[in-house]
Design a protein around this motif. Sequence first.
Motif, short mmCIF file in Angstrom:
data_model
loop_
_atom_site.label_atom_id
_atom_site.label_comp_id
_atom_site.label_asym_id
_atom_site.label_seq_id
_atom_site.Cartn_x
_atom_site.Cartn_y
_atom_site.Cartn_z
N HIS A 1 -19.18 -6.99 5.78
CA HIS A 1 -18.89 -7.99 6.80
C HIS A 1 -17.82 -8.97 6.33
CE1 HIS A 1 -19.53 -11.98 8.66
NE2 HIS A 1 -19.44 -11.24 9.75
N VAL A 2 -17.89 -9.40 5.09
CA VAL A 2 -16.87 -10.31 4.55
C VAL A 2 -15.49 -9.65 4.58
CG1 VAL A 2 -16.09 -11.53 2.47
CG2 VAL A 2 -18.48 -11.65 3.17
N CYS A 3 -15.43 -8.38 4.22
CA CYS A 3 -14.15 -7.67 4.28
C CYS A 3 -13.63 -7.62 5.72
CB CYS A 3 -14.29 -6.25 3.73
SG CYS A 3 -14.55 -6.21 1.96
N ALA A 4 -14.49 -7.29 6.67
CA ALA A 4 -14.08 -7.23 8.07
C ALA A 4 -13.63 -8.61 8.55
CB ALA A 4 -15.21 -6.70 8.94
N LEU A 5 -14.34 -9.63 8.14
CA LEU A 5 -13.96 -10.99 8.52
C LEU A 5 -12.56 -11.34 8.02
CD1 LEU A 5 -14.70 -13.75 9.73
CD2 LEU A 5 -15.74 -14.33 7.53
N PRO B 1 -6.86 -5.05 9.33
CA PRO B 1 -8.10 -5.30 10.08
C PRO B 1 -8.80 -4.01 10.52
CG PRO B 1 -6.38 -6.75 10.86
CD PRO B 1 -5.73 -5.78 9.91
N ALA B 2 -8.02 -2.99 10.91
CA ALA B 2 -8.63 -1.72 11.31
C ALA B 2 -9.41 -1.12 10.13
CB ALA B 2 -7.57 -0.75 11.81
N LEU B 3 -8.81 -1.14 8.95
CA LEU B 3 -9.50 -0.61 7.77
C LEU B 3 -10.79 -1.36 7.49
CD1 LEU B 3 -6.63 -0.08 5.16
CD2 LEU B 3 -7.83 1.67 6.46
N THR B 4 -10.71 -2.67 7.54
CA THR B 4 -11.88 -3.47 7.19
C THR B 4 -12.98 -3.36 8.25
OG1 THR B 4 -10.90 -5.49 8.13
CG2 THR B 4 -10.55 -5.08 5.77
N ILE B 5 -12.59 -3.29 9.51
CA ILE B 5 -13.59 -3.15 10.58
C ILE B 5 -14.23 -1.76 10.52
CG2 ILE B 5 -13.88 -3.00 13.09
CD1 ILE B 5 -11.75 -5.31 13.23
N LEU B 6 -13.42 -0.73 10.28
CA LEU B 6 -14.00 0.61 10.14
C LEU B 6 -14.94 0.69 8.94
CD1 LEU B 6 -10.91 2.83 11.04
CD2 LEU B 6 -13.03 2.56 12.36
N GLY B 7 -14.56 0.03 7.84
CA GLY B 7 -15.44 -0.02 6.67
C GLY B 7 -16.76 -0.71 6.99
N PHE B 8 -16.69 -1.79 7.75
CA PHE B 8 -17.91 -2.50 8.15
C PHE B 8 -18.79 -1.61 9.03
CE2 PHE B 8 -19.97 -5.30 11.37
CZ PHE B 8 -20.94 -5.84 10.54
N ILE B 9 -18.17 -0.93 10.00
CA ILE B 9 -18.92 -0.04 10.87
C ILE B 9 -19.58 1.07 10.05
CG2 ILE B 9 -18.69 1.68 12.73
CD1 ILE B 9 -16.52 -0.21 13.93
N GLY B 10 -18.83 1.62 9.11
CA GLY B 10 -19.39 2.67 8.24
C GLY B 10 -20.56 2.16 7.43
N ALA B 11 -20.44 0.95 6.90
CA ALA B 11 -21.53 0.39 6.09
C ALA B 11 -22.77 0.11 6.93
CB ALA B 11 -21.06 -0.88 5.39
N VAL B 12 -22.56 -0.38 8.15
CA VAL B 12 -23.69 -0.65 9.04
C VAL B 12 -24.36 0.67 9.45
CG1 VAL B 12 -24.33 -1.48 11.35
CG2 VAL B 12 -22.85 -2.86 9.89
N LEU C 1 1.26 -4.03 9.48
CA LEU C 1 0.45 -3.71 8.31
C LEU C 1 -0.73 -4.66 8.14
CD1 LEU C 1 0.70 -1.56 6.04
CD2 LEU C 1 1.73 -3.35 4.66
N PHE C 2 -0.46 -5.95 8.20
CA PHE C 2 -1.49 -6.93 7.88
C PHE C 2 -2.27 -7.44 9.08
CE2 PHE C 2 1.65 -7.63 4.33
CZ PHE C 2 0.92 -6.90 3.41
N ALA C 3 -1.72 -7.31 10.29
CA ALA C 3 -2.44 -7.78 11.47
C ALA C 3 -3.14 -6.66 12.21
CB ALA C 3 -1.49 -8.52 12.42
N PHE C 4 -2.80 -5.39 11.91
CA PHE C 4 -3.44 -4.28 12.61
C PHE C 4 -4.05 -3.26 11.63
CE2 PHE C 4 -0.50 -6.06 15.67
CZ PHE C 4 -1.35 -6.26 16.74
N TYR C 5 -3.23 -2.75 10.70
CA TYR C 5 -3.72 -1.74 9.75
C TYR C 5 -4.86 -2.30 8.90
CZ TYR C 5 -3.50 1.26 5.52
OH TYR C 5 -3.80 2.06 4.45
N PHE D 1 -5.46 -11.06 11.38
CA PHE D 1 -4.91 -10.86 12.73
C PHE D 1 -4.65 -12.18 13.42
CE2 PHE D 1 -5.65 -10.70 17.29
CZ PHE D 1 -4.61 -9.85 17.67
N PHE D 2 -5.62 -13.08 13.42
CA PHE D 2 -5.47 -14.33 14.16
C PHE D 2 -4.45 -15.27 13.54
CE2 PHE D 2 -9.37 -12.86 16.10
CZ PHE D 2 -9.14 -13.17 17.45
N VAL D 3 -4.44 -15.40 12.21
CA VAL D 3 -3.47 -16.29 11.56
C VAL D 3 -2.05 -15.76 11.72
CG1 VAL D 3 -2.71 -17.24 9.34
CG2 VAL D 3 -5.14 -17.25 9.93
#
Length: 175
Positions: free
Chosen positions: A68-72, A21-32, A15-19, A78-80
């Motif tokens: 970007h902050v959300c994606a970060l 991050p996927a949501l936040t990265i997709l949101g960033f891509i959508g915003a860009v 949930l927290f290391a994949f789901y 994921f890393f922690v």
Amino acid sequence: MQQSTSAIPDFYYALFAFYEPALTILGFIGAVHDPETTHNTQAPWPADNPPPATLPKASIVTVIQLAHVCALMGVVNFFVLTAARKHLSTQLAIQEKIIFALMTPLLMGDCMHLFVTLWALGDERWDLSQWSPMLWTTIVLGFSLMIPRIMWHLGIWRYVDTRDRQLEVTTDEKK
């Protein structure tokens, strides 16, 4: 040999290391890809005051920076979480403290995100029929992360050192 327990078992890890991050990265891509739609669909617009045809550059930069902050934050999760599971797998009490240090501000952020979103909607916050699909998505996905974070804090489906260490000692003594 008994399988090792974890303060971040598979359910929470997925949930927290994949789901998340996927949501936040997709949101960033959508915003860009389309910052104007991202901006204009965050909340309902009054019928007599539609969204602007083009956004000021400052608004575009702000939307992309926030995304970007959300994606970060998703990538940090994921890393922690991955490092804690890998390097602290035999030190469950320390693993739990590290994960607590990550999950606590994220839970506070979940609560504040929900609060400020509803607060910013003003008198329209409870007019659910006027909510945009983006606003519904924001609220529902926010709950899909906040509720499991609350569950993690309550010790549901995971190792809790103050509770489970005694069980391990008792089990080891019986062997």
